[in-house]
Design a protein around this motif. Structure first.
Motif, PDB file in Angstrom:
ATOM      1  N   GLU A 111      -0.443   4.197  -0.184  1.00 55.94           N
ATOM      2  CA  GLU A 111      -1.170   5.182   0.616  1.00 55.94           C
ATOM      3  C   GLU A 111      -0.782   5.084   2.089  1.00 55.94           C
ATOM      4  O   GLU A 111      -0.504   6.098   2.751  1.00 55.94           O
ATOM      5  CB  GLU A 111      -2.683   4.997   0.477  1.00 55.94           C
ATOM      6  CG  GLU A 111      -3.231   5.273  -0.922  1.00 55.94           C
ATOM      7  CD  GLU A 111      -3.315   3.991  -1.735  1.00 55.94           C
ATOM      8  OE1 GLU A 111      -2.711   2.973  -1.313  1.00 55.94           O
ATOM      9  OE2 GLU A 111      -3.980   4.013  -2.798  1.00 55.94           O
ATOM     10  N   GLU A 112      -0.756   3.848   2.618  1.00 60.99           N
ATOM     11  CA  GLU A 112      -0.409   3.640   4.020  1.00 60.99           C
ATOM     12  C   GLU A 112       1.094   3.461   4.218  1.00 60.99           C
ATOM     13  O   GLU A 112       1.574   3.437   5.351  1.00 60.99           O
ATOM     14  CB  GLU A 112      -1.134   2.403   4.551  1.00 60.99           C
ATOM     15  CG  GLU A 112      -2.646   2.475   4.480  1.00 60.99           C
ATOM     16  CD  GLU A 112      -3.212   3.543   5.397  1.00 60.99           C
ATOM     17  OE1 GLU A 112      -2.564   3.882   6.408  1.00 60.99           O
ATOM     18  OE2 GLU A 112      -4.310   4.052   5.082  1.00 60.99           O
ATOM     19  N   GLN A 152      -1.700  -5.705  -7.517  1.00 58.64           N
ATOM     20  CA  GLN A 152      -2.005  -4.337  -7.925  1.00 58.64           C
ATOM     21  C   GLN A 152      -0.945  -3.715  -8.803  1.00 58.64           C
ATOM     22  O   GLN A 152      -1.119  -2.615  -9.336  1.00 58.64           O
ATOM     23  CB  GLN A 152      -2.273  -3.441  -6.712  1.00 58.64           C
ATOM     24  CG  GLN A 152      -1.041  -3.185  -5.827  1.00 58.64           C
ATOM     25  CD  GLN A 152      -1.016  -4.098  -4.629  1.00 58.64           C
ATOM     26  OE1 GLN A 152      -1.259  -5.295  -4.755  1.00 58.64           O
ATOM     27  NE2 GLN A 152      -0.729  -3.557  -3.466  1.00 58.64           N
ATOM     28  N   SER A 159       0.839  -1.196   0.000  1.00 59.97           N
ATOM     29  CA  SER A 159       0.000   0.000   0.000  1.00 59.97           C
ATOM     30  C   SER A 159       0.875   1.248   0.000  1.00 59.97           C
ATOM     31  O   SER A 159       1.570   1.518   0.981  1.00 59.97           O
ATOM     32  CB  SER A 159      -0.923   0.018   1.225  1.00 59.97           C
ATOM     33  OG  SER A 159      -1.594   1.260   1.332  1.00 59.97           O
TER      34      SER A 159
END
Length: 215
Positions: free
Chosen positions: A78-79, A213, A76
């Protein structure tokens, strides 16, 4: 406090089949295992003391480690976190667990005796979440050889922080590390090192380890 740093590198692993045991060897292993379990569960003063580290008051315990990576992802941005599934192995010498009368290389136990022996308080410094894989039972094993050499293997899933530079996202390259160390002991008590052979490897075919992803 001493730490080991894992960078996600490739290596190879090999496994050798165990030789079958005859009836006498099986009975000897059963007797030796029963004797060892009795020693671990005994409340006698001369019984096993899991509160004292091996070599207490003398040289630090050398804890060897290895990681067999079974899967990576999700990652991730984002995190700024990544998740990894792996088999984490630790080994050390505990003279209190030495035994005789065995013709085999080691005795293997399940997780039931995990809380009966001394184990290093190993932790992952940047971990956000750690879980032990369970498919009806905890995925872990303990092996003890006649010298008292202990091998503990657990299948873990760890989500850890990975501080990323996203200037060129999504055409960027990131390096995520996993730091391993002792929570409470100092270098006077525990020293960590990698196994000499294949300390970091991938389980089976590396080509099947993909991050969805990014495909």
């Amino acid at each position: 406090m001493n730490h080991l740093c894992l960078l996600l590198l490739t290596a190879s692993a090999s496994y050798l089949p165990a030789s079958p045991l005859d009836e006498d060897e099986i009975q000897m292993m059963k007797d030796t295992a029963s004797s060892l379990i009795n020693r671990l569960t005994s409340e006698a003063k001369d019984g096993y003391n899991k509160l004292l580290r091996p070599n207490f008051g003398a040289d630090p315990v050398n804890v060897q480690t290895s990681i067999v990576i079974d899967g990576i992802g999700p990652v991730s941005h984002e995190e700024m976190e990544f998740t990894m599934d792996f088999f984490f192995r630790q080994s050390w010498l505990d003279g209190q667990l030495a035994y005789t009368n065995s013709t085999h290389k080691y005795i293997q136990f399940g997780p039931e005796i995990s809380d009966k022996i001394w184990k290093p308080d190993t932790y992952f410094l940047s971990a956000v979440e750690i879980s032990v894989h369970a498919g009806g039972s905890v995925n872990s094993l303990i092996r003890i050889d006649p010298r008292g050499k202990v091998l503990v293997s657990e299948r873990l899933r760890v989500t850890s922080k990975c501080f990323m530079t996203l200037t060129y996202f999504p055409l960027d390259t990131q390096k995520c590390s996993l730091l391993v160390g002792s929570y409470g002991y100092t270098e006077d008590d525990i020293k960590y090192s990698w196994f000499d052979d294949d300390p970091v490897s991938f389980n089976d075919d590396i080509s099947r380890i993909q991050i969805p992803q990014f495909h």
